[in-house]
Design an enzyme around this catalytic site. Sequence first.
Site, short mmCIF file in Angstrom:
data_model
loop_
_atom_site.label_atom_id
_atom_site.label_comp_id
_atom_site.label_asym_id
_atom_site.label_seq_id
_atom_site.Cartn_x
_atom_site.Cartn_y
_atom_site.Cartn_z
CB SER A 80 43.98 47.45 46.79
OG SER A 80 43.91 46.47 45.76
CD GLU A 92 37.31 48.86 40.84
OE1 GLU A 92 38.49 48.62 40.51
OE2 GLU A 92 36.32 48.54 40.15
CE1 TYR A 139 37.02 59.32 35.54
CE2 TYR A 139 37.17 58.90 33.19
CZ TYR A 139 37.47 59.68 34.28
OH TYR A 139 38.21 60.82 34.12
CG HIS A 172 39.23 53.45 37.85
ND1 HIS A 172 38.65 52.30 37.35
CD2 HIS A 172 39.82 53.09 39.02
CE1 HIS A 172 38.87 51.29 38.19
NE2 HIS A 172 39.56 51.76 39.21
NE ARG A 191 38.02 50.03 24.80
CZ ARG A 191 37.25 49.10 24.26
NH1 ARG A 191 37.70 48.40 23.24
NH2 ARG A 191 36.05 48.85 24.77
CG ASP A 215 33.05 49.69 29.60
OD1 ASP A 215 33.82 48.86 29.10
OD2 ASP A 215 32.66 49.67 30.78
CB ALA A 274 44.68 50.95 28.05
CG HIS A 290 38.60 43.16 26.47
ND1 HIS A 290 37.66 43.45 25.50
CD2 HIS A 290 38.55 44.19 27.36
CE1 HIS A 290 37.08 44.60 25.79
NE2 HIS A 290 37.59 45.07 26.91
CG ASP A 298 43.04 40.23 26.21
OD1 ASP A 298 42.87 41.45 26.01
OD2 ASP A 298 42.68 39.66 27.26
CG ASN A 306 45.87 45.67 24.51
OD1 ASN A 306 46.35 46.64 23.92
ND2 ASN A 306 44.89 45.79 25.39
NE ARG A 329 49.50 46.65 21.63
CZ ARG A 329 49.06 45.52 21.10
NH1 ARG A 329 49.91 44.67 20.53
NH2 ARG A 329 47.77 45.21 21.13
CG PHE A 343 27.50 42.60 36.54
CD1 PHE A 343 26.64 43.43 35.84
CD2 PHE A 343 27.63 42.80 37.91
CE1 PHE A 343 25.92 44.43 36.47
CE2 PHE A 343 26.92 43.80 38.56
CZ PHE A 343 26.06 44.62 37.83
CG HIS A 369 41.69 45.63 43.23
ND1 HIS A 369 42.09 46.78 43.89
CD2 HIS A 369 40.72 46.01 42.35
CE1 HIS A 369 41.39 47.81 43.42
NE2 HIS A 369 40.54 47.37 42.50
#
Length: 303
Positions: A16, A18, A50, A78, A108, A110, A128, A152, A161, A164, A167, A219, A269
């Site tokens: 896939s 992006e 986004y 997104h 979630r 930035d 999220a 994260h 993390d 999360n 969840r 980055f 991806h």
Amino acid sequence: MTQSTPHVASTPVAVSFEFFPPKTAEMEQKLWQVIERLAPLGPRFVSVTYGAGGSTRERTHATVRRIRHETALEPAAHLTCVGASRDEIDEVVRDYWAAGIRHLVALRGDPPAGASRYEPHPGGYAYAADLVEGIRRIADFEISVAAYPETHPEATSAEADLDNLKRKIDAGATRAITQYFFEADTFLRFRDRARKAGITVPIVPGIMPVTNFGQIVKFSAACGATVPASLARAFEGLDDDPETRRMVAATVAVDLVRKLEAEGVADFHFYTVNRAELTVAICHMLGVRAPLGALPSAPALAV
């Protein structure tokens, strides 16, 4: 001396891609050249991001809708929690469903520009997992979420993390896509920990071909990804040699994918940064190829 037989996959890997939404008419034209170049490779889906703080929301919507209506690709939009109320986000979700979009990437998000930390919108989805639950109440979307093999940057611990992520999956996510990484063991260790935590949905490794090593270092410092010394050595001295840099980048990415493939990973991806040629070359070496004659001619490469 007996030579070992090289590993040859019985079937090509699944991929896939992006993209990020264009900011100008010229960038939009270039993006569509990239989409036309990659579409014949038959990706499972293509996602559109986004900007930070949801700053490109409308451009994301427009790009996703155009992909839906003008191509045979399966688009994934997104969607973040930043800067919008629940009602506003729910309206966007319903609009996507009405437009034929069936896949969302729930994040979630930035902090907005100028903000030092993330603060939930007072009337919005806080995190999220809440967003996933809200999407699931509206319609039966395919929902991808983010995962972080190296944790994260804002998480209090690797365990927190992973909790999360659990969840988000329990709220209804159907896939996790990871932040990029550069060593196979980083992903494999994370996958094993996730499985032990009861996470059974597909965990798709995010692959970032290195087009600019200096940018990758910046980055990675921001997102918590480790840049190994071996990667620095591979790109050393290539700042003014773009042709060799592209060949090295393709080789590094293919090597990483092959190591993961040998461990049973079949989906990948690719973060394309809206460039086609490097992704096409990598996919070609992985056996992901367009039908004969279906791949458009490549435009001249900018140095």
